[in-house]
Write a protein that holds these residues in place. Structure first.
Motif, PDB file in Angstrom:
ATOM      1  N   ASN A  13     -40.396  14.347  14.303  1.00  0.00           N
ATOM      2  CA  ASN A  13     -39.347  13.733  13.471  1.00  0.00           C
ATOM      3  C   ASN A  13     -37.937  14.088  13.947  1.00  0.00           C
ATOM      4  OD1 ASN A  13     -41.414  12.728  11.811  1.00  0.00           O
ATOM      5  ND2 ASN A  13     -41.375  14.552  10.534  1.00  0.00           N
TER       6      ASN A  13
ATOM      7  N   THR B 130     -33.378  16.865  12.351  1.00  0.00           N
ATOM      8  CA  THR B 130     -33.850  15.674  11.650  1.00  0.00           C
ATOM      9  C   THR B 130     -32.739  15.246  10.705  1.00  0.00           C
ATOM     10  OG1 THR B 130     -36.136  16.444  11.764  1.00  0.00           O
ATOM     11  CG2 THR B 130     -35.642  14.709  10.184  1.00  0.00           C
TER      12      THR B 130
ATOM     13  N   VAL C  39     -36.067  12.943   4.414  1.00  0.00           N
ATOM     14  CA  VAL C  39     -36.832  14.111   3.985  1.00  0.00           C
ATOM     15  C   VAL C  39     -36.962  15.064   5.164  1.00  0.00           C
ATOM     16  CG1 VAL C  39     -38.101  12.876   2.207  1.00  0.00           C
ATOM     17  CG2 VAL C  39     -39.019  12.969   4.521  1.00  0.00           C
ATOM     18  N   ASP C  40     -37.178  16.338   4.839  1.00  0.00           N
ATOM     19  CA  ASP C  40     -37.352  17.380   5.858  1.00  0.00           C
ATOM     20  C   ASP C  40     -36.165  17.453   6.806  1.00  0.00           C
ATOM     21  OD1 ASP C  40     -39.822  17.965   4.758  1.00  0.00           O
ATOM     22  OD2 ASP C  40     -40.890  16.592   6.094  1.00  0.00           O
ATOM     23  N   ASN C  41     -34.951  17.174   6.283  1.00  0.00           N
ATOM     24  CA  ASN C  41     -33.758  17.292   7.120  1.00  0.00           C
ATOM     25  C   ASN C  41     -33.458  18.759   7.403  1.00  0.00           C
ATOM     26  OD1 ASN C  41     -31.624  14.477   6.140  1.00  0.00           O
ATOM     27  ND2 ASN C  41     -33.702  14.538   6.919  1.00  0.00           N
TER      28      ASN C  41
ATOM     29  N   PRO D 130     -32.697  24.582   6.958  1.00  0.00           N
ATOM     30  CA  PRO D 130     -33.024  23.359   6.222  1.00  0.00           C
ATOM     31  C   PRO D 130     -31.778  22.791   5.551  1.00  0.00           C
ATOM     32  CG  PRO D 130     -33.763  25.280   5.006  1.00  0.00           C
ATOM     33  CD  PRO D 130     -33.234  25.786   6.314  1.00  0.00           C
TER      34      PRO D 130
END
Length: 671
Positions: free
Chosen positions: A373, A390, A397-399, A415
């Protein structure tokens, strides 16, 4: 790291903007205070000295009792080392900003609007980064390629306006255009780095004429181009100069692929020398698009990722001679680290996110990093660490941000919620310690890596993979389902279709179900006539009485008459009487009617085996022959399964062992 400049990166998220120190602590810079509202963009100067960000227009209620509203809009410029505020510009609706190479000037771009007095909106503005004074402004409608291009010494600046190349002297902005050149049809321009800058101009195809690339010396702009090349299939182009500014790579692309082999159009690549002593097409040996290309920092070689997946990656020298082939793998990104010692090959976007790092000196793989990603990947200025992120809106999501060592270990994890932008602070190569004979060891990871490992879900015991039906589990994967890099067949273009065209065997022994024989005639309705008009198309059925296989002319006429009558021709549903029997009694003949089941089309020579016939009409010998042929056919199918690597049961193996006995018995019966 050198003491002159520290490692640092900046990030911009929905609710925050910050500066983070690099190895080894990865902590937020304490002196930097982020804005109260979401920032729109940020940018470092090329020398890493300055940092700036832009805020959108925000209306703030200053006094709740009087309901007075004021606007807050600004561009802030900081000294990157220490995050000290240097300048603040009150500018509305800023969308993007850029520094000049040495950080002397800062350019801003805002969306063009229609002014009340009808004058053109000068939405591209250039300011002094030290004083905040506005020096010059232009009208620039498109956001693509909006900024002016500077030489590395900032002695000249270039921009393209309606097919005209305009040259300015930044030290004398107020004097306006210093030099200009009209190039009809020019769609993009690129100024080279180096001490003797050149200008590359691309002209796209128009009205059936070819596209072209022309290179002019900046000091002799009005003269003839030093190098020029024409080519077709070029609607737009991507231009990349080497670090010395002596050679340029041009990637041409069309909007539509006329062969329907690619959704993204056709691509081509050309190498040109600024001096005009060399130009050629970069010939690639695999069909498919060019995914990415990059110059090495030494300006003597470049890499290209090309071809249908799995794509090939090849290193070329400055005379387009292949130096090394990395093979076919699912890659679409190539990047050299700033020192040119390491090479990154990765597959992002709709690929799995695998990153392969190679040592350019030995051409051996150093490590493989799993970064799924990933939407942004960038080498650190020291060339030893790698940043992957990301970002939104690619994924919401999941940045977050991850920092990896060049040998593979994860060093830091940050995160974030809806993170939009991240970038390393640039640093000159000469202030970074050079690589030694061997690659450096990875430092200890930050506490964030240990925290992530503590909360991470345990890895599944059974490795995940492609679904396989129960009957195919435990067997070798057929080559047709393997990728090319896994030992499968080479990809064959299918002209845009999802599956390759099927090739049927048109021989009489392998007719598709329901198809008429090749020698069958067509009736007036265009349908195959399954009853031949002569007796030569019929064959004698084994065990049937003689004469039933070929009726005479009278029988053929009656058959045609019955065919035209339709359903009433066979049985009258009301009376239940066979009309054929009545016609025979009226004519005084007693010729038996051949059952329809016995009429079999036979475009091939007569065979003793007729599948599908009523077994009561066959003699015992014919029945035995038919059964033995069925067994032989079943054995042949089992042999084909064994060749494909399928597992056979014990009973099936015993059946294959009895083939010799069956053939011997069949030979006895047929003799």
């Amino acid at each position: 790291m050198s003491s002159q400049i520290s490692q640092q990166y900046a990030f911009r998220a929905q609710k925050s903007l910050g500066l983070v120190n690099g190895t080894p602590d990865y902590e937020l810079i304490s002196g930097f205070v982020g804005p109260d509202v979401p920032a729109r963009t940020f940018h470092y100067s090329a020398d890493g000295r300055l940092f700036a960000y832009a805020l959108p227009t925000v209306y703030v209620n200053r006094n709740l009792f009087e309901r007075s509203i004021s606007r807050v809009f600004r561009v802030r410029i900081y000294q990157a080392e220490g995050a000290q505020l240097l300048q603040e510009l009150s500018l509305p609706n800023i969308v993007d900003l850029r520094f000049s190479p040495r950080g002397t000037y800062i350019s801003t771009w805002e969306r063009p609007v229609k002014l009340e007095d009808g004058a053109q909106h000068k939405n591209l503005r250039i300011f002094s980064a030290s004083t905040g004074e506005e020096l010059i402004a232009f009208t620039q409608k498109s956001h693509d390629g909006w900024d002016v291009q500077y030489t590395i010494s900032e002695s000249h600046a270039v921009r393209l306006v309606a097919g005209e190349i305009q040259v300015f002297r930044p030290a004398e902005w107020s004097k306006g255009i210093f030099d200009k050149l009209k190039v009809e049809g020019a769609s993009s321009v690129s100024l080279s780095p180096g001490l003797n800058p050149s200008v590359a101009v691309f002209i796209g195809e128009k009205n059936g004429g070819p596209g072209s690339i022309k290179i002019y010396g900046l000091s002799t702009l009005a003269g003839a181009p030093t190098c020029a090349k024409s080519f077709f299939k070029a609607d737009r182009a991507q231009i990349k100069w080497n670090m010395l500014g002596t050679q340029v790579l041009v990637l041409t692309q069309t909007e539509v692929d006329n062969t329907n082999k690619s959704y993204y159009g056709e691509t081509g690549m050309y190498l040109l020398s600024a001096a005009g002593n060399f130009d050629c097409r970069v010939t690639l040996d695999k069909e498919g698009p060019i995914h990415d290309f990059a110059w090495s920092p030494n300006s003597k070689e470049f890499g290209v990722v090309y071809g249908y997946m799995p794509a090939k990656t090849v290193l070329f020298d400055q005379r387009v001679r292949a130096l090394h082939d990395f093979g076919a793998f699912p890659h679409n990104t190539i990047s050299f680290n700033p020192q040119g010692r390491l090479l990154l090959l990765a597959g992002f976007g709709n690929l799995a996110g695998k990153i392969d790092v190679f040592d350019r000196r030995t051409l051996r793989k150093v490590c493989t990093i799993d970064a799924p990603n990933t939407s942004h990947c960038e080498w650190a200025p020291d060339g030893r660490t790698l940043l992957t992120a990301t970002l939104s809106p690619r994924l919401r999501v999941d940045n977050g941000v991850k920092i990896w060592h060049c040998t593979g270990p994860l060093l830091h994890v940050q995160p974030g919620e809806e993170m939009y932008q991240v970038a390393w602070r640039p640093a000159p190569v000469d202030v970074v310690p050079p690589f030694g004979q061997h690659l450096p060891n990875a430092p200890a990871p930050s506490p964030s890596v240990r925290d992530l490992a503590a909360v991470a879900k345990p890895a599944p015991t059974k490795p995940a993979g492609a679904y396989r039906p129960p009957g195919a589990r435990g067997l070798a994967t057929p080559a047709i389902f393997k990728r090319e890099d896994e030992g499968g067949a080479v990809r064959v273009p299918t002209n845009g279709t999802a599956t390759p065209p099927r090739v049927y065997n048109r021989s009489p022994h392998h007719l598709p179900p329901g198809a008429a024989p090749p020698n069958s005639q067509q009736n007036g309705n265009g349908n195959g006539n399954h009853h031949q008009q002569n007796g030569q198309g019929r064959r004698q059925v084994p065990g049937a009485p003689q004469g039933q296989g070929a009726p005479g002319p009278d029988g053929e006429k009656k058959a045609n008459a019955r065919k035209r009558k339709g359903k009433k021709d066979v049985v009258d549903e009301a009376s239940g009487v066979d009309s054929r029997q009545e016609s025979r009694q009226a004519s005084g003949t007693n010729t038996p009617v051949v059952p329809q089941e016995l009429v079999v089309e036979a475009p091939m020579p007569m065979s003793p085996v007729t599948p599908g016939l009523d077994s009561s009409l066959l003699d015992p010998v014919a029945k035995k022959v038919r059964n033995l042929n069925k067994k032989l056919k079943a054995i042949e199918e089992l042999k084909e399964k064994a060749k494909r690597g399928e597992r056979l049961e014990t009973t099936q193996l015993r059946k294959m062992d009895g083939e010799a006995e069956i053939r011997a018995e069949l030979a006895t019966l047929e003799s």
